[in-house]
Every structure is written in C-alpha cells, then in structure tokens.
Enzyme design. Structure first.
Site, PDB file in Angstrom:
ATOM      1  N   GLU A 139      47.300  44.809  46.860  1.00  0.00           N
ATOM      2  CA  GLU A 139      48.736  44.790  47.055  1.00  0.00           C
ATOM      3  C   GLU A 139      49.600  45.071  45.730  1.00  0.00           C
ATOM      4  O   GLU A 139      50.521  45.551  45.610  1.00  0.00           O
ATOM      5  CB  GLU A 139      49.390  43.646  47.800  1.00  0.00           C
ATOM      6  CG  GLU A 139      48.826  43.475  49.277  1.00  0.00           C
ATOM      7  CD  GLU A 139      49.046  42.140  49.700  1.00  0.00           C
ATOM      8  OE1 GLU A 139      48.568  41.205  49.377  1.00  0.00           O
ATOM      9  OE2 GLU A 139      49.760  42.277  50.871  1.00  0.00           O
ATOM     10  N   GLY A 155      45.819  40.423  47.812  1.00  0.00           N
ATOM     11  CA  GLY A 155      46.824  40.710  46.878  1.00  0.00           C
ATOM     12  C   GLY A 155      46.506  41.592  45.525  1.00  0.00           C
ATOM     13  O   GLY A 155      47.343  42.257  45.003  1.00  0.00           O
ATOM     14  N   GLU A 169      42.361  40.274  54.659  1.00  0.00           N
ATOM     15  CA  GLU A 169      43.133  39.132  54.949  1.00  0.00           C
ATOM     16  C   GLU A 169      42.665  39.002  56.409  1.00  0.00           C
ATOM     17  O   GLU A 169      42.546  37.786  56.823  1.00  0.00           O
ATOM     18  CB  GLU A 169      44.582  39.420  54.813  1.00  0.00           C
ATOM     19  CG  GLU A 169      45.029  39.221  53.474  1.00  0.00           C
ATOM     20  CD  GLU A 169      45.144  40.476  52.711  1.00  0.00           C
ATOM     21  OE1 GLU A 169      44.394  41.319  53.127  1.00  0.00           O
ATOM     22  OE2 GLU A 169      45.615  40.609  51.590  1.00  0.00           O
ATOM     23  N   ALA A 188      44.960  36.916  46.220  1.00  0.00           N
ATOM     24  CA  ALA A 188      45.779  35.645  46.067  1.00  0.00           C
ATOM     25  C   ALA A 188      44.361  34.636  45.884  1.00  0.00           C
ATOM     26  O   ALA A 188      43.368  34.811  46.301  1.00  0.00           O
ATOM     27  CB  ALA A 188      46.434  35.392  47.264  1.00  0.00           C
TER      28      ALA A 188
HETATM   29  N1  3HC Z   1      40.531  32.993  45.861  1.00  0.00           N
HETATM   30  C1  3HC Z   1      39.915  31.824  45.398  1.00  0.00           C
HETATM   31  N2  3HC Z   1      38.625  31.985  45.068  1.00  0.00           N
HETATM   32  C2  3HC Z   1      37.849  33.141  45.295  1.00  0.00           C
HETATM   33  C3  3HC Z   1      38.500  34.358  45.991  1.00  0.00           C
HETATM   34  C4  3HC Z   1      39.874  34.376  46.081  1.00  0.00           C
HETATM   35  N3  3HC Z   1      40.685  35.435  46.547  1.00  0.00           N
HETATM   36  N4  3HC Z   1      37.706  35.424  46.009  1.00  0.00           N
HETATM   37  C5  3HC Z   1      36.425  34.911  45.765  1.00  0.00           C
HETATM   38  N5  3HC Z   1      36.545  33.660  45.348  1.00  0.00           N
HETATM   39  C6  3HC Z   1      35.913  32.829  44.678  1.00  0.00           C
HETATM   40  C7  3HC Z   1      34.365  32.428  45.660  1.00  0.00           C
HETATM   41  O1  3HC Z   1      34.716  31.436  46.345  1.00  0.00           O
HETATM   42  C8  3HC Z   1      33.361  32.216  44.654  1.00  0.00           C
HETATM   43  O2  3HC Z   1      33.364  30.786  44.188  1.00  0.00           O
HETATM   44  P1  3HC Z   1      32.043  29.875  43.802  1.00  0.00           P
HETATM   45  O3  3HC Z   1      31.428  30.607  42.816  1.00  0.00           O
HETATM   46  O4  3HC Z   1      32.735  28.707  43.458  1.00  0.00           O
HETATM   47  O5  3HC Z   1      31.325  29.737  45.019  1.00  0.00           O
HETATM   48  C9  3HC Z   1      33.639  33.012  43.222  1.00  0.00           C
HETATM   49  O6  3HC Z   1      35.061  33.396  43.450  1.00  0.00           O
HETATM   50  C10 3HC Z   1      33.009  34.302  43.490  1.00  0.00           C
HETATM   51  O7  3HC Z   1      32.889  34.875  44.845  1.00  0.00           O
HETATM   52  P2  3HC Z   1      31.639  35.706  45.506  1.00  0.00           P
HETATM   53  O8  3HC Z   1      30.601  34.934  45.357  1.00  0.00           O
HETATM   54  O9  3HC Z   1      32.142  36.198  46.857  1.00  0.00           O
HETATM   55  O10 3HC Z   1      31.465  36.988  44.504  1.00  0.00           O
HETATM   56  P3  3HC Z   1      31.156  38.573  44.512  1.00  0.00           P
HETATM   57  O11 3HC Z   1      31.071  39.219  43.057  1.00  0.00           O
HETATM   58  O12 3HC Z   1      29.983  38.572  45.437  1.00  0.00           O
HETATM   59  O13 3HC Z   1      32.321  39.094  45.471  1.00  0.00           O
HETATM   60  C11 3HC Z   1      34.620  39.648  46.061  1.00  0.00           C
HETATM   61  C12 3HC Z   1      33.545  39.189  44.867  1.00  0.00           C
HETATM   62  C13 3HC Z   1      34.409  41.000  46.382  1.00  0.00           C
HETATM   63  C14 3HC Z   1      35.897  39.626  45.168  1.00  0.00           C
HETATM   64  C15 3HC Z   1      34.615  38.674  47.036  1.00  0.00           C
HETATM   65  O14 3HC Z   1      34.505  37.451  46.546  1.00  0.00           O
HETATM   66  C16 3HC Z   1      35.554  38.780  47.916  1.00  0.00           C
HETATM   67  O15 3HC Z   1      35.543  39.753  48.807  1.00  0.00           O
HETATM   68  N6  3HC Z   1      36.435  37.785  48.149  1.00  0.00           N
HETATM   69  C17 3HC Z   1      37.614  37.767  49.021  1.00  0.00           C
HETATM   70  C18 3HC Z   1      38.908  38.442  48.781  1.00  0.00           C
HETATM   71  C19 3HC Z   1      39.775  38.139  49.760  1.00  0.00           C
HETATM   72  O16 3HC Z   1      39.542  37.624  50.864  1.00  0.00           O
HETATM   73  N7  3HC Z   1      40.871  38.405  49.233  1.00  0.00           N
HETATM   74  C20 3HC Z   1      42.014  38.111  50.021  1.00  0.00           C
HETATM   75  C21 3HC Z   1      42.773  36.983  49.602  1.00  0.00           C
HETATM   76  S1  3HC Z   1      44.246  36.455  50.552  1.00  0.00           S
HETATM   77  C22 3HC Z   1      45.426  37.586  49.982  1.00  0.00           C
HETATM   78  O17 3HC Z   1      45.419  38.256  48.863  1.00  0.00           O
HETATM   79  C23 3HC Z   1      46.468  37.172  50.732  1.00  0.00           C
HETATM   80  C24 3HC Z   1      47.761  38.179  50.145  1.00  0.00           C
HETATM   81  O18 3HC Z   1      47.832  39.229  50.984  1.00  0.00           O
HETATM   82  C25 3HC Z   1      48.918  37.569  49.935  1.00  0.00           C
END
Ligand code: 3HC
Ligand code: NAI
Length: 698
Positions: free
Chosen positions: A105, A102, A125, A63
């Site tokens: 999911e 997401g 999450e 998400a």
């Molecule tokens: N939403 C918005 N922005 C995101 C994002 C997300 N889910 N995941 C990454 N980004 C952004 C980062 O903020 C970063 O932005 P920037 O360049 O402006 O600083 C850019 O994407 C690149 O991120 P990374 O530097 O972390 O890139 P990597 O290639 O090293 O890693 C990744 C990629 C493995 C996808 C890592 O970003 C990650 O683990 N992200 C977290 C994912 C996460 O927590 N997802 C869960 C979201 S909550 C959800 O999905 C709720 C659902 O259950 C309803």
C-alpha cells in the site's frame, strides 16, 4: 534520522531506506520515520525526488501484525500514505523481495514503482481475516483495474515481478543493483520534469464491472465459505468505482476496524504466528545446522509416494522413486504423469513446466540408486515388517548422515529405527493425502532423532511449501489420534439417535469442508476397518465399544465413493453423497441390538460432543508432551483436516468458548459414556485455574 529509517541524499535524490529487521514491518516508529523523511525531502529545495526502499530481505512485510488489537498509534499508515501521495517531489518505490500488505500500500501511494527480479507484491490481508486497510482496496483497482485487483485481494497470493510489470503495477524491472537503478530512474524523471503521478487521480471506468463482481462473489462464497473478510473486501473495492478516494478510504477504515476485532481475524492471526512459532522446536537450538537437501528419494510410488515425489520435483529437487518391481514402478510413474497432466488441463501448470518437473523424477527398482540421496522418505504399505525390511535395506546403502524418513500414519517410529544402526537419522515425515496438495507435514520425533535431522525436516517443509509441525510418537500422532476420538463420538451419536447426514450437516455448517461420514466415504472405509480389527485386540476393556455400524457397512461391501456406496449412496459414479434409507434401517437395527432407545438428538449436542472431544484429546496430547504447544495442534487440524481457519483450530476455539465450559461438558460426557471421554487432566487444570490454552504459549 529516526530509528529504523535511514535517510541520505545522493545527487539531489533522497534515498529513504526502511531498516527494521526481519521484514521491515511498519510499526509506529517506522511510520513516523518515513513521515519525517518525506517532510524533510519536501522541505529541502535541493532534493528533487525520493527513492523509498527496504533494507534486508524485503521492501516491507506490511503493517506490524503484533500491533493489531492494541490502541492505534499515530501516525496512522493510511494517513502516511496519503501524505506520500500528496508529496511535491516524485517518490519512487524501489522494491526487492516482498512488498505486501501495508508495504504494498505504501508503494501504491508512491508515484512510481521499480523492482528487481525478486520483487513480489501482494495484499495478503484476507489470510489474516482482514482487508487491505491503508488504501489497497481503493488504489490497486485504480492502478491495475478492478478485475486484476480483485484477483490479488481475494486470493492474498503474491504476484512476481514479471506479472507485476505486465499488470502495470511495476513501471520498470531493474537488472543489476536496484538502488542504483532506482536512483537513475529518479534522475531521468527529474530531467524530464515529470510531476508526481498520483494513483488517486486515475479514473476507473465502472462500465462492464457488474459481471466481474458477480463472479468474484460467487467464487468467494465457495473458496472462503463462512468468512466475513472476503465479502467486505468486495464491498470495499466496489466503493472505489463510484466514491471519491477519501470516501472509499473512510469505508475501508470502518470495515478494517470491524474486522480486526472479529474472532475470525484473531483466529487467522493466531494461525499466522503459530505457523512461525512451530519452527521453534524444543530441544532444537535456533543455530542447529541443517543438512543440505540436494537429492531426495521416495520408497513406494503409490498414493502417497508419488504425491511426495511431486513435492520435491515442484521445488526443483531431483528425486528417485523406488518400487518393488518394474510393473509397480511403471504404474506409479504413469499415475504421477497423470497428476501433472491434470494440472496442465486445469490451467494451473504450463505443459513445459510439467515436462521439466517430470524430468526431475527418476524411477528405479534398485536400492543402489539411493546411495547419494540426502533424504529418503519411505511410503510403502502400512506394515511394520515391510517397513523394517525397507529401513534395513536403506541402512545398508544410504550414505552416512542421510535422513531416513517414514510416512507412516500410525506405526512406532522408534521400532522402525531399530532396523537401522543410525536411529538418530530416523524421523517421521507424515504427509496428508493428497500429499502434493495438503499443506501439513507432521514431523515425528523419535526417541533418538537428532536435532539436525529435525531442523532439516522442518526446513524442508518450508522449502516444499508445507506447514511443518513437530510431534511426538504415539498411536496416530497428533492428527489421527484426535480424528479417532472425534469419529468415535460421531458414531456414538448414530447409535443413540442421529443419522450420518444430520451429523455431517452440523459439522459442515461449523465450517469443515465435509462431515466425518462423507469424509470417510471419500477416503475409503476399508482401511479404517482393517485398523479397527487390529486395534480391537488391544482396546481397553472399559472403553465403550463403537464402530459396529461402520463395520457392518464395510462388511456389506460398501467401501465409500470408490464402490458407489458407503455411508451414503453415490449414484451414477457421482461424488455427491445421497442419504440412503438402507443405512437408516441398518443404524436403527444396531441401536435395537445394542439395547439403546433412540432419541432425537439436537444439532447443538452433535456439535458439542464432536468438537469438545476433539479439544479434550488435544489437551491430553499437550499434557503428554506429544505436541509442544496448542498452536501446533491447531496447525495440524487446519492444514491436515480442513478445520475452519476462521475458528483458529480446536485449541483456539476452546479458548473462544471458554475452557471452563468445555470442561463442564466433558465431565457430563464422561459420566454418560465412560472412560474414553474422561476430561483431560490439563483441561481440568486450566479450567480450575481460570486459564486458557493460549496462556500455555506465552
Ligand atoms: N508483522 C509482524 N511480524 C511479521 C510480519 C508482519 N507483517 N511479517 C512477518 N513477521 C515476522 C514473523 O512473525 C517472523 O517472526 P519470528 O522470526 O519471530 O517468528 C519473522 O517476521 C519472519 O517471518 P517469516 O518467517 O514469514 O519470514 P520469510 O522470510 O519466510 O517471509 C514474508 C517474509 C514474505 C514477509 C512473510 O513473513 C509474510 O508473508 N508475512 C505476512 C505479511 C502480511 O500478512 N502482511 C500483511 C500485514 S496486515 C497489513 O499490512 C494491514 C494493512 O493493510 C493495514
Ligand atoms: P499404497 O498402497 O497406495 O502405496 C504403497 C506402495 O508401496 C505401492 O505402490 C507398493 O507397490 C509399494 N511397496 C510396497 N512394498 C514395497 C517395498 N518393499 N519396496 C518398494 N515399494 C513397496 O499406500 P499409500 O496409501 O500410499 O500409503 C503408504 C504409506 O503412507 C503408509 O504407511 C500409509 O499409512 C501412509 N499414509 C497414507 C495416507 C493415505 O491417505 N493413503 C495418508 C498418510 C500416510
């Protein structure tokens, strides 16, 4: 097709590709695009199956976190996934890179999942103070079993392709081109006449799960102490055992909505973005070239040196360790082996991996062996003369362009750099103990450190799994300077009427793993004593004297856990602190000696004085430009000192309680205790203009 989602038809199979750089986050437009694609595929009689994939670096990072806290926009992710699952045609997720949150999911709503060798899935999450909010808590237990699903959800860690296959998350690993492989897979199931296989239809056997949940609750209470999300994750997964999917999803949504509004989740989301923002270093352009780090070296194989060497070896980077003589080298290398052996014993590392990693670590006593290192990190005694000798030697032998880094925790990087003819290559890389475990790396920018060197050490932090933060030169940099202010305040409280165990209890209950006195005992009290003797020579005269108690304790031979007693007693060689009446007497005696009439001190006063001092020092650091932004300070405290993640770090916490409240409290403390507690100019400025620390970041 819709912006961000590509649609094409290949031999009767719809190829739907999410294209939303950098990580294919599932914002509203993307959700709509996928929905349109599924509707179109279902409506088109010529389409027999769908392959859903992601363009760029991964399938999907989940998400769009930036949407959280704002009004929700349709189509909702959970409903989109229900629509995918209900589709008439088989849908295959083709996963490369991460399918997380997401993104994971969505793949659970698909009827089949294939991945290449880079595929990873996970539900991170929990690390954002949330629970999987689009069916993850209900579908993952159905697909891979309750125990494995709880493991994934409660750790937030990512699972690699091989494990995903053995767990039953992936149906197939594709070697070669993933999309071609997924299209071939689709053609195969179409030929076999296979119908959509829906995760929601998998029955879970609720038998024998009682102990699994009890175990998960016990582990969670320990690992995520004080956080709400982990408990909610368990409660919600439990619903998947007994409730129909729709009811489980409704509970999941309710709990998600509650969590997303919580301070804890806001704090954890703040830390997520702070970690990424820290890589935008003022004065270092995004396109600044980095120096490839293929070979590393570490000087000194003591407590820190060997931890640093392990970091390189763990990342597959060969590292040469230099000691002053053969005996010290042997001792250091043996201790390194023991550290790895401990991991093998605990089951967190395979014995073969230990050998492979040890093989990357080479010992030497000759500087000539460092000639081809791309980076050298010095971790010898904290003594300017010794450090300068080491840097002069490095200057002689290291190749041009090699990074010369120091792990000093307090010394002036610029003075160290004067021992070389290349100050632009000199930088601080301040690891925290134990260096192979603690995630923080304070990367200290000297006056002449080049942008390339800074960009490289920040990149290196990422490569070796650390959280890098650039800080400026000052006594103690960011972390230890703030620690000094906070500890002093804790000691004033003892002089005035509190006892160490009372202070420690308050700080522990705030969420730190331990209070300042138990922490001192763990780290050893003798080092601080020596630093104080040195500091006292330069201490401002109007500063209130403290540390008398700490000094007396060390002078009685109580150096902390290693001597079986310090602030506490540690009977029978144990690690559990036991309050000691002798310390109580000693403290009372010193209060008398100082002419202080002891008074009862409440927990609230302890908390405010310790935490507000921390914030105030952070504000001074920001005002002086030693840290570029409040989030950088928060990262230092969360990853270097165990500041509770659910509070987001000291500066985020200040915003939570109100900068004005902190300022008023600091004014009073200043009147009572003198110069050291003068409110920081920045704190005053923010309080008077009604602004928050967060406003400085935007
Ligand atoms: N939403 C918005 N922005 C995101 C994002 C997300 N889910 N995941 C990454 N980004 C952004 C980062 O903020 C970063 O932005 P920037 O360049 O402006 O600083 C850019 O994407 C690149 O991120 P990374 O530097 O972390 O890139 P990597 O290639 O090293 O890693 C990744 C990629 C493995 C996808 C890592 O970003 C990650 O683990 N992200 C977290 C994912 C996460 O927590 N997802 C869960 C979201 S909550 C959800 O999905 C709720 C659902 O259950 C309803
Ligand atoms: P240590 O005393 O455990 O190890 C220092 C090692 O350096 C010893 O093995 C010693 O033999 C070796 N050494 C000394 N002079 C040398 C020389 N000229 N050439 C080669 N090797 C030499 O010390 P520790 O704790 O590892 O500290 C090292 C540095 O890391 C210090 O600058 C310290 O301030 C810093 N630091 C320490 C932390 C800690 O918690 N111990 C935390 C963060 C930084």
């Amino acid at each position: 097709m819709s912006a961000g989602v590509n649609f094409e038809i290949r031999s009767g199979v719809a190829l739907v590709c999410i294209d939303n750089p950098p990580v294919n986050a599932l914002g509203a437009a993307i959700r709509q695009g996928i929905l349109d694609a599924i509707d179109r595929a279902d409506a088109d009689a010529g389409i027999k199956a769908v392959v859903l994939c992601g363009r760029g670096r991964c399938f999907s990072g989940g998400a769009d976190i930036t949407e959280f806290g704002k009004p929700r926009k349709q189509p909702f992710l959970s409903e989109l996934i229900t629509r995918i699952e209900s589709a008439k045609k088989p849908i295959i997720a083709a996963i490369h890179g991460t399918a997380v949150g997401g993104g994971c999911e969505i793949s659970l709503g698909c009827h089949y999942r294939g991945g290449d060798r880079t595929a990873q899935y996970g539900l991170p999450e929990i690390k954002l103070g949330l629970l999987p909010g689009a069916g993850g808590t209900q579908r993952l237990p159905r697909l891979i079993g309750v125990e494995a699903a709880l493991g994934v959800i409660l750790s937030g860690d990512y699972v690699d392709a091989t494990s995903a296959l053995s767990q039953g998350f992936l149906d197939e690993i594709v070697d070669g081109d993933l999309v071609e492989g997924a299209l071939a897979f689709a053609a195969r199931i179409v030929a076999e006449g296979a119908a959509p296989r829906r995760t929601r239809d998998i029955e879970i056997d609720p038998a024998d799960t009682k102990s699994i949940f009890a175990d998960a609750r016990a582990k969670t209470a320990k690992r995520w102490r004080g956080l709400i999300a982990p408990e909610r994750c368990i409660d919600t997964v439990a619903a998947s055992l007994t409730a129909p999917l729709a009811d489980g999803l409704a509970l999941e949504r309710k709990n998600f909505d509650e969590l997303v509004q919580s301070v804890q989740s806001k704090a954890q989301r703040h830390l997520f973005f702070a970690e990424r923002q820290a890589h935008r270093v003022p004065g270092v352009a995004k396109e600044t070239p980095t120096i490839p780090i293929r070979k590393a070296a570490v000087i000194g194989c003591g407590t820190m040196g060997r931890g640093i060497a392990i970091n390189f070896a763990n990342a597959g980077i060969p590292v040469t360790v230099l000691e002053q003589d053969k005996a010290a080298l042997e001792k250091g290398l043996n201790a390194t082996r023991e550290t790895y052996a401990g991991s093998v014993k605990r089951g967190s590392l395979a014995a073969a991996d230990m050998e492979a990693r040890l093989a990357l670590i080479t010992g030497t006593t000759e500087y000539g062996a460092l000639a081809d290192a791309d980076i050298v990190i010095e971790a010898v005694f904290e003594d300017m003369t010794v450090k300068k000798q080491v840097f002069a030697a490095l200057d002689r032998v290291c190749k041009p362009g090699a990074i010369l880094a120091t792990n000093t925790s307090s010394l002036d990087i610029d003075e160290i750099a004067t021992a070389t003819k290349r100050p632009e290559s000199v930088v601080g890389t301040h690891f925290f103990s134990p260096a192979n475990v603690m995630r923080l790396m304070e990367n200290v920018r000297g006056a002449k450190t080049s942008p390339e060197v800074l960009a490289t050490v920040m990149q290196l932090s990422k490569t070796i799994g650390k959280v890098g933060v650039v800080v400026g030169v000052c006594d103690g940099f960011v972390g230890n300077r703030m620690l000094y202010a906070y500890r002093s305040q804790a000691e004033f409280l003892l002089e005035e009427g509190a006892l160490p165990w009372q202070v420690d209890k308050v700080i522990y209950e705030f969420g730190f793993p331990m209070g300042p006195f138990a922490m001192g005992d763990l780290a050893g009290l003798d080092v601080g004593y020596m630093v104080r003797q040195h500091r006292r020579k330069t201490k401002p005269t109007n500063d209130r004297y403290s540390s008398l108690i700490a000094d007396r304790i060390v002078e009685r031979g109580r150096h902390g856990q290693k001597t079986g007693k310090g602030w506490y007693l540690y009977p029978d060689g144990g690690r559990t602190p036991v309050p000691d009446p002798e310390i109580e007497k000693l403290i009372q005696g010193i209060s008398d000696e100082m002419g202080i009439r002891r008074r009862p001190i409440g927990d609230q006063e302890i908390l405010e004085r310790c935490m507000y001092t921390l914030i105030n020092e952070g504000a001074k650091i920001l005002g002086e430009g030693i840290a570029a932004r409040p989030g950088d300070i928060d990262l230092v405290w969360v990853h270097g000192y165990g500041y509770p993640i659910g509070r987001g770090g000291p500066m985020f916490h200040a915003d939570t309680i109100g900068v004005g409240t902190v300022f008023e409290a600091m004014k009073k403390l200043h009147e009572q205790h003198g110069e050291m507690l003068r409110p920081a100019p920045l704190l005053e400025e923010l309080a008077k203009s009604g602004k928050s620390f967060q406003d400085l970041s935007s």
